[in-house]
Write a protein that holds these residues in place. Structure first.
Motif, PDB file in Angstrom:
ATOM      1  N   SER A  43     -54.101  -0.056  17.742  1.00  0.00           N
ATOM      2  CA  SER A  43     -55.222   0.799  17.351  1.00  0.00           C
ATOM      3  C   SER A  43     -56.331   0.756  18.390  1.00  0.00           C
ATOM      4  CB  SER A  43     -55.773   0.358  15.988  1.00  0.00           C
ATOM      5  OG  SER A  43     -54.810   0.526  14.973  1.00  0.00           O
ATOM      6  N   TYR A  44     -56.578  -0.432  18.920  1.00  0.00           N
ATOM      7  CA  TYR A  44     -57.605  -0.567  19.967  1.00  0.00           C
ATOM      8  C   TYR A  44     -57.229   0.263  21.191  1.00  0.00           C
ATOM      9  CZ  TYR A  44     -60.039  -2.455  23.978  1.00  0.00           C
ATOM     10  OH  TYR A  44     -60.762  -2.577  25.132  1.00  0.00           O
ATOM     11  N   TYR A  45     -55.975   0.135  21.650  1.00  0.00           N
ATOM     12  CA  TYR A  45     -55.575   0.865  22.846  1.00  0.00           C
ATOM     13  C   TYR A  45     -55.497   2.363  22.589  1.00  0.00           C
ATOM     14  CZ  TYR A  45     -54.806  -3.451  25.323  1.00  0.00           C
ATOM     15  OH  TYR A  45     -55.011  -4.659  25.937  1.00  0.00           O
ATOM     16  N   TRP A  46     -55.153   2.745  21.388  1.00  0.00           N
ATOM     17  CA  TRP A  46     -55.136   4.176  21.055  1.00  0.00           C
ATOM     18  C   TRP A  46     -56.553   4.741  21.116  1.00  0.00           C
ATOM     19  CZ3 TRP A  46     -56.975   6.916  16.631  1.00  0.00           C
ATOM     20  CH2 TRP A  46     -56.529   8.235  16.542  1.00  0.00           C
ATOM     21  N   LEU A  47     -57.527   4.007  20.584  1.00  0.00           N
ATOM     22  CA  LEU A  47     -58.915   4.469  20.605  1.00  0.00           C
ATOM     23  C   LEU A  47     -59.482   4.461  22.026  1.00  0.00           C
ATOM     24  CD1 LEU A  47     -60.239   2.636  17.429  1.00  0.00           C
ATOM     25  CD2 LEU A  47     -60.018   5.114  17.718  1.00  0.00           C
ATOM     26  N   ALA A  48     -59.107   3.445  22.817  1.00  0.00           N
ATOM     27  CA  ALA A  48     -59.694   3.291  24.152  1.00  0.00           C
ATOM     28  C   ALA A  48     -59.064   4.215  25.182  1.00  0.00           C
ATOM     29  CB  ALA A  48     -59.547   1.837  24.610  1.00  0.00           C
ATOM     30  N   PHE A  83     -48.094   6.038  19.361  1.00  0.00           N
ATOM     31  CA  PHE A  83     -48.490   4.754  19.947  1.00  0.00           C
ATOM     32  C   PHE A  83     -47.885   3.587  19.165  1.00  0.00           C
ATOM     33  CE2 PHE A  83     -51.212   7.172  22.526  1.00  0.00           C
ATOM     34  CZ  PHE A  83     -51.867   6.365  23.451  1.00  0.00           C
ATOM     35  N   ILE A  84     -47.868   3.695  17.855  1.00  0.00           N
ATOM     36  CA  ILE A  84     -47.288   2.631  17.028  1.00  0.00           C
ATOM     37  C   ILE A  84     -45.795   2.490  17.329  1.00  0.00           C
ATOM     38  CG2 ILE A  84     -46.627   2.016  14.666  1.00  0.00           C
ATOM     39  CD1 ILE A  84     -49.470   1.282  15.277  1.00  0.00           C
ATOM     40  N   CYS A  85     -45.136   3.623  17.520  1.00  0.00           N
ATOM     41  CA  CYS A  85     -43.715   3.598  17.853  1.00  0.00           C
ATOM     42  C   CYS A  85     -43.500   2.887  19.187  1.00  0.00           C
ATOM     43  CB  CYS A  85     -43.183   5.030  17.909  1.00  0.00           C
ATOM     44  SG  CYS A  85     -41.386   5.149  17.945  1.00  0.00           S
ATOM     45  N   PHE A  86     -44.398   3.127  20.140  1.00  0.00           N
ATOM     46  CA  PHE A  86     -44.319   2.460  21.435  1.00  0.00           C
ATOM     47  C   PHE A  86     -44.484   0.955  21.266  1.00  0.00           C
ATOM     48  CE2 PHE A  86     -46.722   0.984  25.283  1.00  0.00           C
ATOM     49  CZ  PHE A  86     -45.644   0.988  26.149  1.00  0.00           C
TER      50      PHE A  86
END
Length: 315
Positions: A43-48, A83-86
């Motif tokens: 979630s952090y990397y998705w937001l950033a 992203f979660i799938c990754f």
């Protein structure tokens, strides 16, 4: 293409620190515990990663247009699922490299023809991609009479990432070869490996990191995109059979698809560029086919069509 817009400068490299943390959790506590850490990290990397989010949405919108049955729209939620799938694929990588993933966990399609090729004593080139999880192919090394498997990795970021994964299993059957471009020295090295009956795996869906990459246009998911010529030229120089290789996760199991691509790639001098482009287009069709099967598993977080879109929109 500006350096800052190239895939090797974006996206996946920034996850190294987070993945190092996940690796420690995985080794100490196992997969179930790791799932609890997975969502906040991703979630952090998705937001950033704003460019990565935008690229993910753009890709998924193309999928939605071509495959309404996919139930994807290219929304922010779809991007987050991407992203979660990754991240889940990262755990599968760790499982593969640590030996936790075995042949019993993997289904195969087209394995018989590849095994027959291996038994001739001459190796083959496998054209992979960033669709699914190439690291699952580590378990190929456990097949009876399996040859050594050589995987070409292209960037300093991939080198760091693969070094991290190798910490889990120093005796892995995979041999990583770091290259930034396909050179004569690379060709000679790999020719020896093919002559020794080994396999060479190279991803064919990323443009080279060299300043003047050799690329061709191919239609992919409804629009032209740039694909690297290097993997196909290399395969022609090695004068060996060529297969495509896609590793997908389906219904909770890993599935590896081998397809015979060419018995021998040849590019006559007079029609060289056209022949290369046609070969790349054939590969792009197979990549598209498998992307539409499992769209959330093409781990592309940069704008794959960006350069050609800019050319088209230029006055």
């Amino acid at each position: 293409m500006s350096k800052s817009s190239h895939w090797s400068e974006m996206g996946e490299w920034s996850m190294i620190r987070g993945m190092r943390f996940l690796l420690r959790v995985y080794l100490l506590l196992g997969r179930s515990a790791l799932q609890w850490f997975l969502y906040p990290v991703v979630s952090y990397y998705w937001l950033a990663n704003k460019p990565g989010r935008a690229a993910s949405q753009a890709y998924l919108k193309r999928v939605a247009k071509l495959s309404p049955a996919s139930d994807l729209s290219g929304s922010l939620l779809d991007s987050y699922r991407h992203f979660i799938c990754f991240a889940n694929a990262i755990i599968d990588k760790l499982a593969a490299w640590s030996g936790a993933l075995t042949l019993a966990d993997v289904d195969y399609a087209g394995r018989g023809e590849l095994l027959a090729q291996i038994k001739t004593g001459r190796g083959a080139v496998l054209l992979g991609s960033h669709l699914g999880n190439l690291e699952v192919c580590r378990v190929i090394a456990d097949m009876d009479g399996a040859p050594r498997i050589n995987v070409l990795v292209h960037t300093k970021h991939a080198e760091k990432f693969n070094r991290l994964l190798k910490q889990t299993n120093e005796n892995s059957g995979l041999n990583l070869i770091q290259v930034t471009d396909i050179s004569a020295a690379t060709s000679m090295l790999l020719s020896d490996k093919i002559d020794n009956g080994e396999l060479v795996i190279i991803a064919a869906d990323r443009t080279p990191v060299s300043p003047h990459p050799r690329v061709s246009r191919a239609e992919f998911l409804g629009a032209d995109a740039l694909f690297p010529q290097g993997p196909f030229i290399l395969a022609s120089l090695l004068k060996c059979p060529v297969y495509t290789l896609f590793c997908l996760k389906q219904q909770g199991r890993q599935a590896i698809y081998f397809e015979h691509f060419s018995e021998l790639l040849t590019f006559p001098r007079k029609t060289r560029e056209h022949a290369i482009q046609q070969t790349i287009q054939s590969y792009a069709r197979r990549l598209e086919h498998y992307c539409l099967m499992e769209p959330l598993q093409w781990f592309n977080f940069f704008d794959f069509w960006q350069v050609l879109d800019k050319e088209r929109d230029a006055p």
